[in-house]
Design a protein around this motif. Structure first.
Motif, PDB file in Angstrom:
ATOM      1  N   GLU A 137      13.166  64.370   7.701  1.00  0.00           N
ATOM      2  CA  GLU A 137      13.203  65.792   7.371  1.00  0.00           C
ATOM      3  C   GLU A 137      14.528  66.219   6.752  1.00  0.00           C
ATOM      4  OE1 GLU A 137      12.037  67.880  10.903  1.00  0.00           O
ATOM      5  OE2 GLU A 137      10.114  66.837  10.987  1.00  0.00           O
ATOM      6  N   SER A 138      15.499  65.310   6.707  1.00  0.00           N
ATOM      7  CA  SER A 138      16.805  65.560   6.082  1.00  0.00           C
ATOM      8  C   SER A 138      17.240  64.279   5.390  1.00  0.00           C
ATOM      9  CB  SER A 138      17.846  65.955   7.131  1.00  0.00           C
ATOM     10  OG  SER A 138      17.504  67.189   7.739  1.00  0.00           O
ATOM     11  N   ALA A 139      18.404  64.329   4.793  1.00  0.00           N
ATOM     12  CA  ALA A 139      18.920  63.190   4.031  1.00  0.00           C
ATOM     13  C   ALA A 139      18.973  61.918   4.870  1.00  0.00           C
ATOM     14  CB  ALA A 139      20.320  63.498   3.514  1.00  0.00           C
ATOM     15  N   VAL A 140      18.634  60.793   4.236  1.00  0.00           N
ATOM     16  CA  VAL A 140      18.782  59.480   4.859  1.00  0.00           C
ATOM     17  C   VAL A 140      20.224  59.043   4.649  1.00  0.00           C
ATOM     18  CG1 VAL A 140      18.016  57.071   4.834  1.00  0.00           C
ATOM     19  CG2 VAL A 140      16.352  58.914   4.464  1.00  0.00           C
ATOM     20  N   THR A 141      20.881  58.632   5.725  1.00  0.00           N
ATOM     21  CA  THR A 141      22.307  58.308   5.672  1.00  0.00           C
ATOM     22  C   THR A 141      22.592  56.817   5.688  1.00  0.00           C
ATOM     23  OG1 THR A 141      22.430  58.515   8.069  1.00  0.00           O
ATOM     24  CG2 THR A 141      22.975  60.480   6.773  1.00  0.00           C
ATOM     25  N   SER A 142      21.649  56.019   6.172  1.00  0.00           N
ATOM     26  CA  SER A 142      21.889  54.592   6.340  1.00  0.00           C
ATOM     27  C   SER A 142      20.568  53.845   6.410  1.00  0.00           C
ATOM     28  CB  SER A 142      22.673  54.366   7.646  1.00  0.00           C
ATOM     29  OG  SER A 142      22.813  53.002   7.946  1.00  0.00           O
ATOM     30  N   VAL A 143      20.561  52.604   5.914  1.00  0.00           N
ATOM     31  CA  VAL A 143      19.390  51.734   6.027  1.00  0.00           C
ATOM     32  C   VAL A 143      19.851  50.341   6.448  1.00  0.00           C
ATOM     33  CG1 VAL A 143      17.924  52.966   4.381  1.00  0.00           C
ATOM     34  CG2 VAL A 143      19.467  51.174   3.563  1.00  0.00           C
ATOM     35  N   ALA A 144      18.968  49.611   7.123  1.00  0.00           N
ATOM     36  CA  ALA A 144      19.279  48.244   7.541  1.00  0.00           C
ATOM     37  C   ALA A 144      17.995  47.436   7.602  1.00  0.00           C
ATOM     38  CB  ALA A 144      19.942  48.244   8.915  1.00  0.00           C
ATOM     39  N   PHE A 145      18.056  46.195   7.140  1.00  0.00           N
ATOM     40  CA  PHE A 145      16.943  45.261   7.290  1.00  0.00           C
ATOM     41  C   PHE A 145      17.061  44.548   8.623  1.00  0.00           C
ATOM     42  CE2 PHE A 145      16.307  45.451   2.697  1.00  0.00           C
ATOM     43  CZ  PHE A 145      14.932  45.233   2.582  1.00  0.00           C
ATOM     44  N   SER A 146      15.925  44.244   9.238  1.00  0.00           N
ATOM     45  CA  SER A 146      15.927  43.383  10.415  1.00  0.00           C
ATOM     46  C   SER A 146      16.300  41.970   9.975  1.00  0.00           C
ATOM     47  CB  SER A 146      14.548  43.391  11.082  1.00  0.00           C
ATOM     48  OG  SER A 146      13.555  42.902  10.198  1.00  0.00           O
ATOM     49  N   PRO A 147      16.798  41.139  10.884  1.00  0.00           N
ATOM     50  CA  PRO A 147      17.199  39.783  10.511  1.00  0.00           C
ATOM     51  C   PRO A 147      16.078  38.946   9.892  1.00  0.00           C
ATOM     52  CG  PRO A 147      18.129  40.335  12.629  1.00  0.00           C
ATOM     53  CD  PRO A 147      17.179  41.451  12.260  1.00  0.00           C
ATOM     54  N   ASP A 148      14.821  39.225  10.255  1.00  0.00           N
ATOM     55  CA  ASP A 148      13.709  38.479   9.665  1.00  0.00           C
ATOM     56  C   ASP A 148      13.196  39.117   8.371  1.00  0.00           C
ATOM     57  OD1 ASP A 148      12.290  40.706  10.584  1.00  0.00           O
ATOM     58  OD2 ASP A 148      11.153  39.596  12.093  1.00  0.00           O
ATOM     59  N   GLY A 149      13.762  40.267   7.987  1.00  0.00           N
ATOM     60  CA  GLY A 149      13.381  40.939   6.753  1.00  0.00           C
ATOM     61  C   GLY A 149      12.058  41.680   6.800  1.00  0.00           C
ATOM     62  N   LYS A 150      11.414  41.738   7.964  1.00  0.00           N
ATOM     63  CA  LYS A 150      10.091  42.366   8.078  1.00  0.00           C
ATOM     64  C   LYS A 150      10.148  43.872   8.297  1.00  0.00           C
ATOM     65  CE  LYS A 150       7.815  38.266   9.924  1.00  0.00           C
ATOM     66  NZ  LYS A 150       7.081  37.700  11.071  1.00  0.00           N
ATOM     67  N   ARG A 151      11.303  44.371   8.728  1.00  0.00           N
ATOM     68  CA  ARG A 151      11.422  45.795   9.050  1.00  0.00           C
ATOM     69  C   ARG A 151      12.676  46.391   8.437  1.00  0.00           C
ATOM     70  NH1 ARG A 151       9.728  42.742  13.048  1.00  0.00           N
ATOM     71  NH2 ARG A 151       7.692  43.165  13.904  1.00  0.00           N
ATOM     72  N   ILE A 152      12.615  47.694   8.242  1.00  0.00           N
ATOM     73  CA  ILE A 152      13.769  48.452   7.776  1.00  0.00           C
ATOM     74  C   ILE A 152      13.969  49.590   8.765  1.00  0.00           C
ATOM     75  CG2 ILE A 152      14.703  49.931   5.944  1.00  0.00           C
ATOM     76  CD1 ILE A 152      12.804  48.394   4.011  1.00  0.00           C
ATOM     77  N   ALA A 153      15.201  49.802   9.170  1.00  0.00           N
ATOM     78  CA  ALA A 153      15.555  50.962   9.982  1.00  0.00           C
ATOM     79  C   ALA A 153      16.280  51.946   9.077  1.00  0.00           C
ATOM     80  CB  ALA A 153      16.452  50.554  11.144  1.00  0.00           C
ATOM     81  N   SER A 154      15.987  53.222   9.255  1.00  0.00           N
ATOM     82  CA  SER A 154      16.683  54.254   8.482  1.00  0.00           C
ATOM     83  C   SER A 154      17.207  55.318   9.433  1.00  0.00           C
ATOM     84  CB  SER A 154      15.760  54.870   7.430  1.00  0.00           C
ATOM     85  OG  SER A 154      14.603  55.428   8.017  1.00  0.00           O
TER      86      SER A 154
END
Length: 162
Positions: free
Chosen positions: A48-65
């Motif tokens: 609902e607001s600006a995304v400040t950071s992203v990260a891939f999981s070590p296996d590359g299957k997921r992204i956290a924002s």
């Protein structure tokens, strides 16, 4: 490579280097193919607001924002869809997020001065098994998972339900 409407606030390479995730002021997470300098699929929306950071999981299957909306979201990196409800609990903007190398934990940092640890999807089944007394039954498997997938007990240390 352009696609975000406004500032790009966070970027991360996938562990295998074939994709880049970006998060922006336009509240989206986007995937890119650096070899072709193109965006891969539709933007991931939900913050609902600006995304400040992203990260891939070590296996590359997921992204956290992480976002100024005080939430962390998890995305399936292949399908580019949300995995769960947002992780909520911070009292101010979430400024960063990262996966533990074993894929079982996610950490987030916030302007509220707190770090929070969250169980990542790799740990969900294990955590659930500590709360159960039996495995799901064959009927539950058929209804909740799929009747076309052979039954598999989820918790190796628990008896199966009739």
């Amino acid at each position: 490579m352009t696609g975000h409407q406004g500032a790009v606030n966070g970027i991360a390479f996938s562990p295998d280097g074939t994709r880049i995730a970006s998060g922006g002021a336009d509240r989206t997470v986007r995937l890119w193919e650096p070899a072709r300098l193109t965006e891969s699929g539709p933007p991931m929306t939900g913050h609902e607001s600006a995304v400040t950071s992203v990260a891939f999981s070590p296996d590359g299957k997921r992204i956290a924002s992480a976002s100024e909306d005080r939430n962390v979201r998890l995305w399936n990196a292949m399908e580019q869809l949300p995995i769960s409800d947002p992780f909520a609990g911070h009292l101010d903007s979430v400024t960063g997020t990262a996966f533990h190398p074993n894929n079982a934990l996610l950490v987030s940092a916030s302007r509220d001065g707190a770090l929070r640890l969250w169980p990542a999807p790799a740990a969900w089944a294990q955590r659930l098994c500590t709360m159960l007394t039996t495995n799901i039954s064959h009927d539950q498997w058929s209804n909740w998972v799929s009747s076309s997938i052979d039954y598999q007990p989820i918790c190796a240390n628990l008896p199966s339900s009739p």
